[in-house]
Design a protein around this motif. Structure first.
Motif, PDB file in Angstrom:
ATOM      1  N   VAL A 123      54.314   8.534  47.991  1.00  0.00           N
ATOM      2  CA  VAL A 123      53.488   7.411  47.546  1.00  0.00           C
ATOM      3  C   VAL A 123      53.977   6.112  48.179  1.00  0.00           C
ATOM      4  O   VAL A 123      53.171   5.259  48.561  1.00  0.00           O
ATOM      5  N   ASP A 124      55.287   5.985  48.346  1.00  0.00           N
ATOM      6  CA  ASP A 124      55.844   4.782  48.967  1.00  0.00           C
ATOM      7  C   ASP A 124      55.378   4.602  50.412  1.00  0.00           C
ATOM      8  O   ASP A 124      55.400   3.486  50.933  1.00  0.00           O
ATOM      9  N   THR A 125      54.955   5.682  51.069  1.00  0.00           N
ATOM     10  CA  THR A 125      54.440   5.573  52.437  1.00  0.00           C
ATOM     11  C   THR A 125      52.974   5.136  52.449  1.00  0.00           C
ATOM     12  O   THR A 125      52.417   4.872  53.505  1.00  0.00           O
ATOM     13  N   GLY A 126      52.361   5.090  51.274  1.00  0.00           N
ATOM     14  CA  GLY A 126      50.940   4.764  51.180  1.00  0.00           C
ATOM     15  C   GLY A 126      50.074   6.006  51.089  1.00  0.00           C
ATOM     16  O   GLY A 126      48.848   5.924  51.040  1.00  0.00           O
ATOM     17  N   ALA A 127      50.709   7.174  51.047  1.00  0.00           N
ATOM     18  CA  ALA A 127      49.961   8.436  51.000  1.00  0.00           C
ATOM     19  C   ALA A 127      49.470   8.741  49.588  1.00  0.00           C
ATOM     20  O   ALA A 127      50.014   8.255  48.600  1.00  0.00           O
ATOM     21  N   GLU A 128      48.428   9.521  49.526  1.00  0.00           N
ATOM     22  CA  GLU A 128      47.953  10.100  48.279  1.00  0.00           C
ATOM     23  C   GLU A 128      48.116  11.602  48.420  1.00  0.00           C
ATOM     24  O   GLU A 128      47.902  12.154  49.492  1.00  0.00           O
ATOM     25  N   VAL A 129      48.504  12.261  47.347  1.00  0.00           N
ATOM     26  CA  VAL A 129      48.731  13.704  47.374  1.00  0.00           C
ATOM     27  C   VAL A 129      47.710  14.385  46.481  1.00  0.00           C
ATOM     28  O   VAL A 129      47.484  13.969  45.344  1.00  0.00           O
ATOM     29  N   VAL A 132      47.722  16.791  56.548  1.00  0.00           N
ATOM     30  CA  VAL A 132      47.814  15.345  56.405  1.00  0.00           C
ATOM     31  C   VAL A 132      46.543  14.794  57.046  1.00  0.00           C
ATOM     32  O   VAL A 132      46.289  15.008  58.233  1.00  0.00           O
ATOM     33  N   VAL A 133      45.755  14.133  56.222  1.00  0.00           N
ATOM     34  CA  VAL A 133      44.472  13.586  56.656  1.00  0.00           C
ATOM     35  C   VAL A 133      44.587  12.072  56.612  1.00  0.00           C
ATOM     36  O   VAL A 133      44.992  11.509  55.594  1.00  0.00           O
ATOM     37  N   ASP A 134      44.232  11.411  57.718  1.00  0.00           N
ATOM     38  CA  ASP A 134      44.381   9.957  57.743  1.00  0.00           C
ATOM     39  C   ASP A 134      43.220   9.273  57.030  1.00  0.00           C
ATOM     40  O   ASP A 134      42.292   9.913  56.545  1.00  0.00           O
ATOM     41  N   ARG A 135      43.277   7.960  56.992  1.00  0.00           N
ATOM     42  CA  ARG A 135      42.264   7.173  56.272  1.00  0.00           C
ATOM     43  C   ARG A 135      40.857   7.346  56.842  1.00  0.00           C
ATOM     44  O   ARG A 135      39.874   7.098  56.157  1.00  0.00           O
ATOM     45  N   LEU A 179      56.328  12.083  58.647  1.00  0.00           N
ATOM     46  CA  LEU A 179      55.015  12.020  59.284  1.00  0.00           C
ATOM     47  C   LEU A 179      54.146  10.959  58.620  1.00  0.00           C
ATOM     48  O   LEU A 179      53.486  10.170  59.298  1.00  0.00           O
ATOM     49  N   CYS A 180      54.165  10.905  57.302  1.00  0.00           N
ATOM     50  CA  CYS A 180      53.367   9.898  56.590  1.00  0.00           C
ATOM     51  C   CYS A 180      53.860   8.488  56.894  1.00  0.00           C
ATOM     52  O   CYS A 180      53.059   7.568  57.049  1.00  0.00           O
ATOM     53  N   GLU A 206      55.290   7.595  59.701  1.00  0.00           N
ATOM     54  CA  GLU A 206      54.883   7.359  61.080  1.00  0.00           C
ATOM     55  C   GLU A 206      53.407   6.967  61.169  1.00  0.00           C
ATOM     56  O   GLU A 206      53.035   6.080  61.939  1.00  0.00           O
ATOM     57  N   LEU A 207      52.585   7.616  60.370  1.00  0.00           N
ATOM     58  CA  LEU A 207      51.148   7.340  60.392  1.00  0.00           C
ATOM     59  C   LEU A 207      50.799   6.080  59.620  1.00  0.00           C
ATOM     60  O   LEU A 207      49.673   5.590  59.718  1.00  0.00           O
ATOM     61  N   GLY A 208      51.749   5.610  58.815  1.00  0.00           N
ATOM     62  CA  GLY A 208      51.441   4.452  57.969  1.00  0.00           C
ATOM     63  C   GLY A 208      50.436   4.818  56.916  1.00  0.00           C
ATOM     64  O   GLY A 208      49.626   4.007  56.511  1.00  0.00           O
ATOM     65  N   ALA A 209      50.511   6.098  56.507  1.00  0.00           N
ATOM     66  CA  ALA A 209      49.578   6.695  55.533  1.00  0.00           C
ATOM     67  C   ALA A 209      48.563   5.696  55.084  1.00  0.00           C
ATOM     68  O   ALA A 209      47.453   5.799  55.045  1.00  0.00           O
TER      69      ALA A 209
END
Length: 102
Positions: free
Chosen positions: A9-15, A68-71, A96-97, A99-102
């Protein structure tokens, strides 16, 4: 994923988790294991089919997969294992998240 959920979550990702079971069984599993993210039921394997996660006899029909699906909706990383223990390390997924800036 549950142990490092905050790092993701800290990377900006949603799971999201998708289970090849009905709603009741999926919800029961999520509650009993303290899963902190949404677990979606896919009893008809529609999501599995959309992402080409084919079931096989060797894996008892439950192949592990991680995407991992981007925005923009593009799949940036895909891993499909043959057995339940064949999943990428959480360190790899967090990196990876990041790196992608989730």
């Amino acid at each position: 994923m549950t142990e490092r959920y905050d790092d993701l979550v800290d990377t900006g990702a949603e799971v999201l988790a998708i289970a090849p079971a009905g709603l009741e069984k999926t919800a029961s599993f999520a509650r009993s294991h303290g899963v902190p993210f949404p677990c979606l039921a896919d009893p008809d394997h529609q999501a599995y089919a959309s992402y080409d996660v084919e079931s096989t006899v060797a894996s008892l029909g439950q192949r592990p997969a991680l995407f991992v699906v981007d925005r923009d909706g593009l799949v940036r990383y895909a891993h499909i294992g043959w057995q339940q223990w064949e999943i990428p390390s959480i360190d790899e997924v967090v990196a990876l998240c990041q790196e992608l800036g989730a």
